[in-house]
Design an enzyme around this catalytic site. Structure first.
Site, PDB file in Angstrom:
ATOM      1  N   SER A   9       0.815  -1.215   0.000  1.00 12.28           N
ATOM      2  CA  SER A   9       0.000   0.000   0.000  1.00 12.28           C
ATOM      3  C   SER A   9       0.851   1.268   0.000  1.00 12.28           C
ATOM      4  CB  SER A   9      -0.913   0.010   1.220  1.00 12.28           C
ATOM      5  OG  SER A   9      -1.613   1.236   1.301  1.00 12.28           O
ATOM      6  N   THR A  56      -8.836  -1.159   4.429  1.00 13.65           N
ATOM      7  CA  THR A  56      -8.932  -1.679   3.073  1.00 13.65           C
ATOM      8  C   THR A  56      -9.429  -3.118   3.132  1.00 13.65           C
ATOM      9  OG1 THR A  56      -7.744  -1.871   0.973  1.00 13.65           O
ATOM     10  CG2 THR A  56      -6.521  -2.445   2.971  1.00 13.65           C
ATOM     11  N   LYS A  60     -13.695  -3.879   5.102  1.00 18.37           N
ATOM     12  CA  LYS A  60     -14.569  -2.715   5.009  1.00 18.37           C
ATOM     13  C   LYS A  60     -15.967  -2.958   5.591  1.00 18.37           C
ATOM     14  CE  LYS A  60     -12.166  -0.571   1.124  1.00 18.37           C
ATOM     15  NZ  LYS A  60     -12.284   0.029  -0.220  1.00 18.37           N
ATOM     16  N   ASP A  97     -14.122   6.439  -0.336  1.00 22.41           N
ATOM     17  CA  ASP A  97     -13.977   5.952  -1.708  1.00 22.41           C
ATOM     18  C   ASP A  97     -15.000   6.614  -2.623  1.00 22.41           C
ATOM     19  OD1 ASP A  97     -11.905   4.165  -1.134  1.00 22.41           O
ATOM     20  OD2 ASP A  97     -13.288   2.525  -0.683  1.00 22.41           O
ATOM     21  N   TYR A 211      -3.655   0.207 -10.144  1.00 24.95           N
ATOM     22  CA  TYR A 211      -2.528   1.085 -10.457  1.00 24.95           C
ATOM     23  C   TYR A 211      -1.192   0.345 -10.522  1.00 24.95           C
ATOM     24  CZ  TYR A 211      -1.965   1.280  -5.296  1.00 24.95           C
ATOM     25  OH  TYR A 211      -1.811   0.980  -3.973  1.00 24.95           O
TER      26      TYR A 211
END
Length: 270
Positions: A9, A56, A60, A97, A211
């Site tokens: 992360s 995360t 959640k 988010d 990503y």
């Protein structure tokens, strides 16, 4: 930050850069490996020095359940990525988010009435539905490999006031071609075969929640077609800004936080 796995992360890079730029010298942000089942006991054992937690996957839903109160959007989505310690010691849950996704899509030029297609039906797809609701985009087409997964999204869509249209994965390229906005929430590699099949709509915006690695084949396809592409790093930064401000009560130094991500990723994104 709580989650499992989380070694990869970039959130500590973003938040710690923000603390430094804001002059919050006593603040630190760290990773804690934590499965969903472990989250309630961990949170219960935290001292008053903890101002908040980022959560995360896979925690959640557990984060929402452990909170004493929650934002309407977290309740509607059924998940929280943010826990904030209130003055009385209780925990407040939110889902940044959603606000982050709204921000990056708005910055990309997405407005009311846009035709939205979401790839995948997991947790990030819930945030995409909520973002579509805030942007007045309805109905939303959800393309998934399992019809049952789309059915699980229906209560979320109903709570948000979004009409949900299920679509089969075999025709995914057709639904992408018809969309003004495509949000990919699927795991690494799942959407790669679509890159050579999709004919992007003029003016379309593509948001890929991934990503690493970047660009994904589907993102590269959109870039090659001259379409606007938003990366998972853009989304990561946008949701972190909301968390930072809730944790600290001060405005986030967004430029410093963005530059920290650029350095960490060797300038390749954002």
């Amino acid at each position: 930050m709580l989650g499992k796995p989380i070694a990869h992360s970039l959130s500590p890079v973003i938040h710690n850069a923000g603390y430094a730029a804001a002059g919050l010298t006593g603040w630190t942000y760290t990773r804690i490996e934590c499965a969903a089942a472990e989250l309630p006991d961990l949170v219960a054992g935290l001292g008053p020095e903890w101002a908040g937690l980022s959560v995360t996957m896979p925690g959640k839903e557990a984060a929402l359940a452990v909170a004493d109160a929650a934002s309407p959007v977290a309740v509607a989505v059924g998940a929280a990525n943010t826990l904030v310690r209130r003055p009385d010691g209780s925990w407040y849950a939110d889902n940044t988010d959603v606000a982050g996704m709204v921000r990056v899509l708005t910055d990309a030029g997405v407005g009311a009435g846009a035709a939205v297609t979401v790839l995948g039906a997991g947790g990030t797809a819930r945030a995409a539905l909520a973002a579509a609701a805030r942007l007045a985009c309805s109905p939303v087409t959800v393309v998934a490999r399992r019809a049952a997964a789309v059915d699980e999204l229906r209560p979320v869509a109903d709570a948000l006031g979004v009409a949900l249209i299920p679509a089969d994965w075999a025709a995914a390229h057709q639904h992408l071609a018809a969309a003004d906005v495509v949000v990919s929430t699927v795991p690494k590699g799942a959407a790669d075969p679509l890159a050579d099949a999709v004919a992007w709509r003029p003016g379309a915006v593509f948001l890929d929640a991934l990503y690493d690695p970047w660009p994904t084949p589907l993102a590269a396809s959109a870039v090659a077609a001259g379409r606007r592409v938003v990366s998972g790093l853009d989304l990561l930064l946008a949701q972190a800004v909301g968390q930072f401000e809730q944790f600290t009560g001060v405005a986030a130094p967004v430029t410093a936080m963005r530059e920290a991500v650029r350095r960490a990723t060797r300038g390749g994104l954002l």
